[in-house]
Design an enzyme around this catalytic site. Structure first.
Site, PDB file in Angstrom:
ATOM      1  N   GLU A  52       0.828  -1.202   0.000  1.00  0.00           N
ATOM      2  CA  GLU A  52       0.000   0.000   0.000  1.00  0.00           C
ATOM      3  C   GLU A  52       0.865   1.255   0.000  1.00  0.00           C
ATOM      4  OE1 GLU A  52      -2.154  -3.171   2.512  1.00  0.00           O
ATOM      5  OE2 GLU A  52      -0.091  -2.507   2.186  1.00  0.00           O
ATOM      6  N   SER A  77      -5.240  -7.707   3.917  1.00  0.00           N
ATOM      7  CA  SER A  77      -5.759  -6.748   4.889  1.00  0.00           C
ATOM      8  C   SER A  77      -4.642  -5.813   5.377  1.00  0.00           C
ATOM      9  CB  SER A  77      -6.367  -7.523   6.064  1.00  0.00           C
ATOM     10  OG  SER A  77      -7.026  -6.685   6.958  1.00  0.00           O
ATOM     11  N   CYS A  82      -0.195   0.910   7.341  1.00  0.00           N
ATOM     12  CA  CYS A  82      -0.893   1.228   6.090  1.00  0.00           C
ATOM     13  C   CYS A  82      -2.292   1.771   6.374  1.00  0.00           C
ATOM     14  CB  CYS A  82      -0.941  -0.003   5.199  1.00  0.00           C
ATOM     15  SG  CYS A  82       0.720  -0.538   4.672  1.00  0.00           S
ATOM     16  N   ASP A 142       7.841  -9.517   8.585  1.00  0.00           N
ATOM     17  CA  ASP A 142       6.998  -8.500   7.966  1.00  0.00           C
ATOM     18  C   ASP A 142       5.839  -8.092   8.865  1.00  0.00           C
ATOM     19  OD1 ASP A 142       6.699  -6.913   5.463  1.00  0.00           O
ATOM     20  OD2 ASP A 142       4.731  -7.873   5.413  1.00  0.00           O
TER      21      ASP A 142
END
Length: 145
Positions: A52, A77, A82, A142
């Site tokens: 994003e 999601s 983000c 991540d």
């Protein structure tokens, strides 16, 4: 599959092919993609280039009125970072490929008036599952585990 979610998925596949985390996104304004991107944390050694964020970066600076007319498509999601950026720029709608692999801040977005639509796309889900099976340590990094 929606053409814009398909474009986000193409970005995710590009990231996967580059050895990165397969999450892609596109920013759409009035039926036109103005920014596209994919997670580049691995490729660029970045701490913030989620899919994003990369799509927004590639859209470049836009007047606030443009962001307020956009839809952000993302294959997974959106995380807290983000989601915060979506709120900061007043993006009114987010279309999510899947949220079974990871549930981001969808409730926060909804509570702040963002329309959140989950496509529950099987291709997005399978790509993430394949990646996690191959590189669990990278996935955990991540998502901050």
């Amino acid at each position: 599959m929606d053409e814009f979610l398909k474009a986000a998925l193409e970005e995710a596949e590009k990231g996967y092919a580059e050895g990165g985390i397969p999450i892609g996104s596109v920013l759409v304004h009035k039926g036109k993609i103005i920014g596209r991107g994919h997670n580049k944390r691995v490729q660029e050694g970045s701490v913030v280039l989620h899919g994003e964020m990369d799509a927004l970066e590639n859209a470049g600076r836009q007047p606030a009125s443009i962001y307020r007319e956009c839809t952000l498509y993302t294959t997974l999601s959106p995380c807290p970072m983000c989601s915060g950026t979506i709120l900061l720029y007043g993006i009114p709608k987010v279309v999510i490929g899947e949220n079974k692999t990871f549930m981001g801040e969808e409730e926060l977005l909804r509570s702040r008036g963002v329309a959140v639509e989950v496509a529950d796309n099987e291709v997005c889900y399978k790509l993430m599952q394949q990646f996690i099976q191959e590189k669990p340590e990278l996935w955990n990094e991540d998502i901050g585990v």
